[in-house]
Design an enzyme around this catalytic site. Sequence first.
Site, PDB file in Angstrom:
ATOM      1  N   THR A   1       1.582   3.246  -2.368  1.00  0.00           N
ATOM      2  CA  THR A   1       1.118   4.342  -3.244  1.00  0.00           C
ATOM      3  C   THR A   1      -0.018   5.142  -2.614  1.00  0.00           C
ATOM      4  OG1 THR A   1      -0.366   2.795  -4.347  1.00  0.00           O
ATOM      5  CG2 THR A   1       1.783   3.191  -5.397  1.00  0.00           C
ATOM      6  N   GLY A   2      -0.509   4.720  -1.458  1.00  0.00           N
ATOM      7  CA  GLY A   2      -1.617   5.426  -0.798  1.00  0.00           C
ATOM      8  C   GLY A   2      -1.114   6.587   0.052  1.00  0.00           C
TER       9      GLY A   2
ATOM     10  N   LYS B   1     -11.889  -5.617   8.257  1.00  0.00           N
ATOM     11  CA  LYS B   1     -10.785  -5.163   9.112  1.00  0.00           C
ATOM     12  C   LYS B   1     -10.814  -5.850  10.485  1.00  0.00           C
ATOM     13  CE  LYS B   1      -8.475  -1.935   6.698  1.00  0.00           C
ATOM     14  NZ  LYS B   1      -7.019  -1.826   6.562  1.00  0.00           N
TER      15      LYS B   1
ATOM     16  N   TYR C   1     -16.313  -3.077   4.869  1.00  0.00           N
ATOM     17  CA  TYR C   1     -14.939  -2.642   5.170  1.00  0.00           C
ATOM     18  C   TYR C   1     -14.606  -2.904   6.633  1.00  0.00           C
ATOM     19  CZ  TYR C   1     -11.127   0.661   6.196  1.00  0.00           C
ATOM     20  OH  TYR C   1      -9.959   1.237   6.638  1.00  0.00           O
TER      21      TYR C   1
ATOM     22  N   GLU D   1     -13.225   2.270  12.237  1.00  0.00           N
ATOM     23  CA  GLU D   1     -14.470   1.734  11.651  1.00  0.00           C
ATOM     24  C   GLU D   1     -14.848   0.392  12.278  1.00  0.00           C
ATOM     25  OE1 GLU D   1     -16.818   2.812   9.104  1.00  0.00           O
ATOM     26  OE2 GLU D   1     -15.941   4.636   9.889  1.00  0.00           O
TER      27      GLU D   1
ATOM     28  N   GLY E   1       0.824  -1.221   0.000  1.00  0.00           N
ATOM     29  CA  GLY E   1       0.000   0.000   0.000  1.00  0.00           C
ATOM     30  C   GLY E   1       0.848   1.257   0.000  1.00  0.00           C
TER      31      GLY E   1
ATOM     32  N   THR F   1      -8.562   0.041  12.046  1.00  0.00           N
ATOM     33  CA  THR F   1      -9.337   1.266  11.876  1.00  0.00           C
ATOM     34  C   THR F   1     -10.423   1.447  12.934  1.00  0.00           C
ATOM     35  OG1 THR F   1     -11.016   2.249  10.432  1.00  0.00           O
ATOM     36  CG2 THR F   1     -10.633  -0.084  10.147  1.00  0.00           C
TER      37      THR F   1
HETATM   38  P1  NAP Z   1      -5.391   4.692   0.601  1.00  0.00           P
HETATM   39  O1  NAP Z   1      -4.848   6.068   0.311  1.00  0.00           O
HETATM   40  O2  NAP Z   1      -6.673   4.279   0.011  1.00  0.00           O
HETATM   41  O3  NAP Z   1      -4.242   3.659   0.154  1.00  0.00           O
HETATM   42  C1  NAP Z   1      -4.485   2.302   0.076  1.00  0.00           C
HETATM   43  C2  NAP Z   1      -3.291   1.622  -0.546  1.00  0.00           C
HETATM   44  O4  NAP Z   1      -3.575   0.217  -0.691  1.00  0.00           O
HETATM   45  C3  NAP Z   1      -2.941   2.116  -1.959  1.00  0.00           C
HETATM   46  O5  NAP Z   1      -1.548   2.070  -2.126  1.00  0.00           O
HETATM   47  C4  NAP Z   1      -3.597   1.073  -2.836  1.00  0.00           C
HETATM   48  O6  NAP Z   1      -3.042   0.967  -4.137  1.00  0.00           O
HETATM   49  C5  NAP Z   1      -3.296  -0.172  -2.044  1.00  0.00           C
HETATM   50  N1  NAP Z   1      -4.110  -1.322  -2.388  1.00  0.00           N
HETATM   51  C6  NAP Z   1      -5.452  -1.386  -2.513  1.00  0.00           C
HETATM   52  N2  NAP Z   1      -5.832  -2.647  -2.826  1.00  0.00           N
HETATM   53  C7  NAP Z   1      -4.694  -3.373  -2.922  1.00  0.00           C
HETATM   54  C8  NAP Z   1      -4.406  -4.719  -3.235  1.00  0.00           C
HETATM   55  N3  NAP Z   1      -5.367  -5.582  -3.533  1.00  0.00           N
HETATM   56  N4  NAP Z   1      -3.112  -5.119  -3.221  1.00  0.00           N
HETATM   57  C9  NAP Z   1      -2.105  -4.251  -2.942  1.00  0.00           C
HETATM   58  N5  NAP Z   1      -2.314  -2.962  -2.650  1.00  0.00           N
HETATM   59  C10 NAP Z   1      -3.589  -2.534  -2.642  1.00  0.00           C
HETATM   60  O7  NAP Z   1      -5.489   4.463   2.160  1.00  0.00           O
HETATM   61  P2  NAP Z   1      -4.748   5.236   3.361  1.00  0.00           P
HETATM   62  O8  NAP Z   1      -5.617   6.344   3.807  1.00  0.00           O
HETATM   63  O9  NAP Z   1      -3.348   5.480   2.992  1.00  0.00           O
HETATM   64  O10 NAP Z   1      -4.830   4.127   4.495  1.00  0.00           O
HETATM   65  C11 NAP Z   1      -3.799   3.155   4.655  1.00  0.00           C
HETATM   66  C12 NAP Z   1      -4.358   1.957   5.396  1.00  0.00           C
HETATM   67  O11 NAP Z   1      -4.845   2.374   6.666  1.00  0.00           O
HETATM   68  C13 NAP Z   1      -5.531   1.262   4.725  1.00  0.00           C
HETATM   69  O12 NAP Z   1      -5.432  -0.100   5.023  1.00  0.00           O
HETATM   70  C14 NAP Z   1      -6.743   1.849   5.395  1.00  0.00           C
HETATM   71  O13 NAP Z   1      -7.818   0.935   5.342  1.00  0.00           O
HETATM   72  C15 NAP Z   1      -6.220   2.041   6.805  1.00  0.00           C
HETATM   73  N6  NAP Z   1      -6.801   3.141   7.564  1.00  0.00           N
HETATM   74  C16 NAP Z   1      -6.873   4.389   7.056  1.00  0.00           C
HETATM   75  C17 NAP Z   1      -7.380   5.420   7.826  1.00  0.00           C
HETATM   76  C18 NAP Z   1      -7.440   6.839   7.326  1.00  0.00           C
HETATM   77  O14 NAP Z   1      -8.162   7.645   7.922  1.00  0.00           O
HETATM   78  N7  NAP Z   1      -6.688   7.192   6.293  1.00  0.00           N
HETATM   79  C19 NAP Z   1      -7.800   5.160   9.145  1.00  0.00           C
HETATM   80  C20 NAP Z   1      -7.688   3.856   9.635  1.00  0.00           C
HETATM   81  C21 NAP Z   1      -7.165   2.857   8.846  1.00  0.00           C
HETATM   82  P3  NAP Z   1      -3.536   1.934  -5.350  1.00  0.00           P
HETATM   83  O15 NAP Z   1      -2.835   3.256  -5.132  1.00  0.00           O
HETATM   84  O16 NAP Z   1      -3.108   1.216  -6.554  1.00  0.00           O
HETATM   85  O17 NAP Z   1      -5.032   2.074  -5.212  1.00  0.00           O
HETATM   86  O1  F7E Z   2     -16.438   9.786   5.532  1.00  0.00           O
HETATM   87  C1  F7E Z   2     -19.710  11.401   5.742  1.00  0.00           C
HETATM   88  C2  F7E Z   2     -19.669   9.885   5.701  1.00  0.00           C
HETATM   89  O2  F7E Z   2     -15.377   8.700   3.561  1.00  0.00           O
HETATM   90  C3  F7E Z   2     -16.489  10.468   6.769  1.00  0.00           C
HETATM   91  C4  F7E Z   2     -11.356   5.879   5.664  1.00  0.00           C
HETATM   92  O3  F7E Z   2     -10.044   6.360   5.622  1.00  0.00           O
HETATM   93  O4  F7E Z   2     -11.677   6.695   7.895  1.00  0.00           O
HETATM   94  C5  F7E Z   2     -12.185   6.754   6.589  1.00  0.00           C
HETATM   95  O5  F7E Z   2     -13.530   6.295   6.552  1.00  0.00           O
HETATM   96  C6  F7E Z   2     -17.928  10.785   7.103  1.00  0.00           C
HETATM   97  C7  F7E Z   2     -18.888   9.597   6.971  1.00  0.00           C
HETATM   98  O6  F7E Z   2     -14.316   8.530   5.880  1.00  0.00           O
HETATM   99  C8  F7E Z   2     -19.928  12.555   2.321  1.00  0.00           C
HETATM  100  O7  F7E Z   2     -20.989   9.363   5.673  1.00  0.00           O
HETATM  101  C9  F7E Z   2     -20.919  12.969   4.197  1.00  0.00           C
HETATM  102  O8  F7E Z   2     -19.758   9.595   8.065  1.00  0.00           O
HETATM  103  O9  F7E Z   2     -14.201  10.641   4.691  1.00  0.00           O
HETATM  104  P1  F7E Z   2     -15.041   9.442   4.820  1.00  0.00           P
HETATM  105  P2  F7E Z   2     -14.783   7.267   6.737  1.00  0.00           P
HETATM  106  O10 F7E Z   2     -15.943   6.595   6.160  1.00  0.00           O
HETATM  107  O11 F7E Z   2     -14.873   7.727   8.143  1.00  0.00           O
HETATM  108  C10 F7E Z   2     -11.678   5.394   8.490  1.00  0.00           C
HETATM  109  C11 F7E Z   2     -11.082   5.482   9.862  1.00  0.00           C
HETATM  110  C12 F7E Z   2     -11.055   4.368   7.627  1.00  0.00           C
HETATM  111  O12 F7E Z   2     -10.501   3.402   8.108  1.00  0.00           O
HETATM  112  C13 F7E Z   2     -11.353   4.432   6.164  1.00  0.00           C
HETATM  113  O13 F7E Z   2     -10.375   3.722   5.414  1.00  0.00           O
HETATM  114  O14 F7E Z   2     -18.409  11.757   6.173  1.00  0.00           O
HETATM  115  N1  F7E Z   2     -19.971  12.029   4.442  1.00  0.00           N
HETATM  116  N2  F7E Z   2     -20.916  13.288   2.908  1.00  0.00           N
HETATM  117  C14 F7E Z   2     -19.330  11.760   3.298  1.00  0.00           C
HETATM  118  N3  F7E Z   2     -18.297  10.937   3.037  1.00  0.00           N
HETATM  119  C15 F7E Z   2     -17.828  10.891   1.752  1.00  0.00           C
HETATM  120  N4  F7E Z   2     -16.777  10.094   1.469  1.00  0.00           N
HETATM  121  N5  F7E Z   2     -18.406  11.641   0.758  1.00  0.00           N
HETATM  122  C16 F7E Z   2     -19.448  12.488   0.987  1.00  0.00           C
HETATM  123  O15 F7E Z   2     -19.952  13.163   0.082  1.00  0.00           O
END
Ligand code: NAP
Ligand code: F7E
Length: 346
Positions: free
Chosen positions: A11-12, A161, A157, A135, A9, A133
């Site tokens: 590239t994320g 997780k 999701y 979530e 991951g 997460t």
């Molecule tokens: P992100 O920007 O969506 O990045 C996800 C990464 O996973 C990207 O590099 C993506 O590749 C790669 N990926 C997706 N499917 C894959 C697969 N089948 N095989 C290999 N790589 C794959 O997410 P992030 O915000 O950096 O989050 C990083 C991790 O933390 C994730 O697991 C997410 O669920 C978790 N997380 C995020 C948050 C948050 O608020 N950001 C909070 C809690 C947990 P591509 O670039 O090709 O799509």
């Molecule tokens: O939504 C509300 C939506 O998509 C936040 C991921 O990184 O954090 C992320 O998940 C809130 C939700 O993040 C729109 O319904 C309203 O209540 O930015 P979000 P998320 O769902 O909290 C957790 C910790 C992760 O682990 C996940 O990978 O915002 N909302 N209007 C909306 N959300 C989106 N996306 N778009 C809307 O238009």
Amino acid sequence: MKKIALIFGITGQDGAYLAEFLIKKKYKVHGVVRRSSSFNTSRIDHIYEEPYKKNRKLILHYGDVTDSMSVSSLIKKIKPDEIYNLAAQSHVSVSFEVPEYTASADGLGALRILEAIRFHRLENKTRFYQAGTSEMFGRVKEIPQNEETPFYPRSPYGVAKVYAHWITINYREAYKIFACNGILFNHESPIRGGTFVTKKIISALCRIKYGLQKTLYLGNLDAKRDWGHAEEYVEAMWKMMQKKIPSDYVISTGKQYSVREFVDYVLEELNFSFSWKGKKLNTKCFDERGNCIIACNKNYYRPLEVDTLLGDSRKAYRELNWKPKKNIKDIVKEMVDYELKKLSND
Ligand code: NAP
Ligand code: F7E
């Protein structure tokens, strides 16, 4: 000897910050990239090094966590000291549309990596980090949420997780692998994906400010989140991996805001005069000239919502000496500045 890290991951959002962080710490970093018909490495282009270069700090490989063979052969070849599993279909709303894929990538992906560590007899060498997460708390059982709070996921999701979380603990207990779960609350940054609500709001309101777009459509404005900064959160991941004994940690700010409050901060940062009218799906926001700049649309509501998330990171503070520094206004300002700069360069 330099430590070797392998990031699934890379590239994320988090992968890019973590790679930069580890390179600064003098690691040799290997990253797994998915083959895509369009470029997907924009977040790491600035640290990319051509394959013909000697003593590279960053080496990229093709692979996919849904493909056991690529996972296993990469781990066998690289024999990393630390593996960070950040790979995931990370969009909660999308997980309702591709639940089986989400289960395979986000749930079984962790198992595939752990099993490869075990199969190649790397239990005593390779440490494992699982990107858990908030979530997983879903319909929260207590406020705030800590490491002991029971899970009640509300999306495919979140469910996937929870599997990854428990299989990580299972391999830790059964095979003594150094494996830890970070339970990270929402974290944002200028390089956040464009369909997450913070980045979506900021990109659209900047465009509206400059007359490039009329209206921003959102879903549920009442949901509350505990938003931190991604750059600070990747440091917490690394700190977990340096401990003597592996454990699981909640990483959060301990402050929560609604989506509507987040919008307010962005509008203020952009010097809009604005007023809200209506309720729920009929909520609208108008600028000083009476233009509707924000409206709600049912397409952005989810089949199930996580209404409120608020983390308690006292364990991380105690055991990792980790504390967030940036607050919501700092995060909004940094993201708005980045967006405005990008718009003026376009
Ligand atoms: P992100 O920007 O969506 O990045 C996800 C990464 O996973 C990207 O590099 C993506 O590749 C790669 N990926 C997706 N499917 C894959 C697969 N089948 N095989 C290999 N790589 C794959 O997410 P992030 O915000 O950096 O989050 C990083 C991790 O933390 C994730 O697991 C997410 O669920 C978790 N997380 C995020 C948050 C948050 O608020 N950001 C909070 C809690 C947990 P591509 O670039 O090709 O799509
Ligand atoms: O939504 C509300 C939506 O998509 C936040 C991921 O990184 O954090 C992320 O998940 C809130 C939700 O993040 C729109 O319904 C309203 O209540 O930015 P979000 P998320 O769902 O909290 C957790 C910790 C992760 O682990 C996940 O990978 O915002 N909302 N209007 C909306 N959300 C989106 N996306 N778009 C809307 O238009």
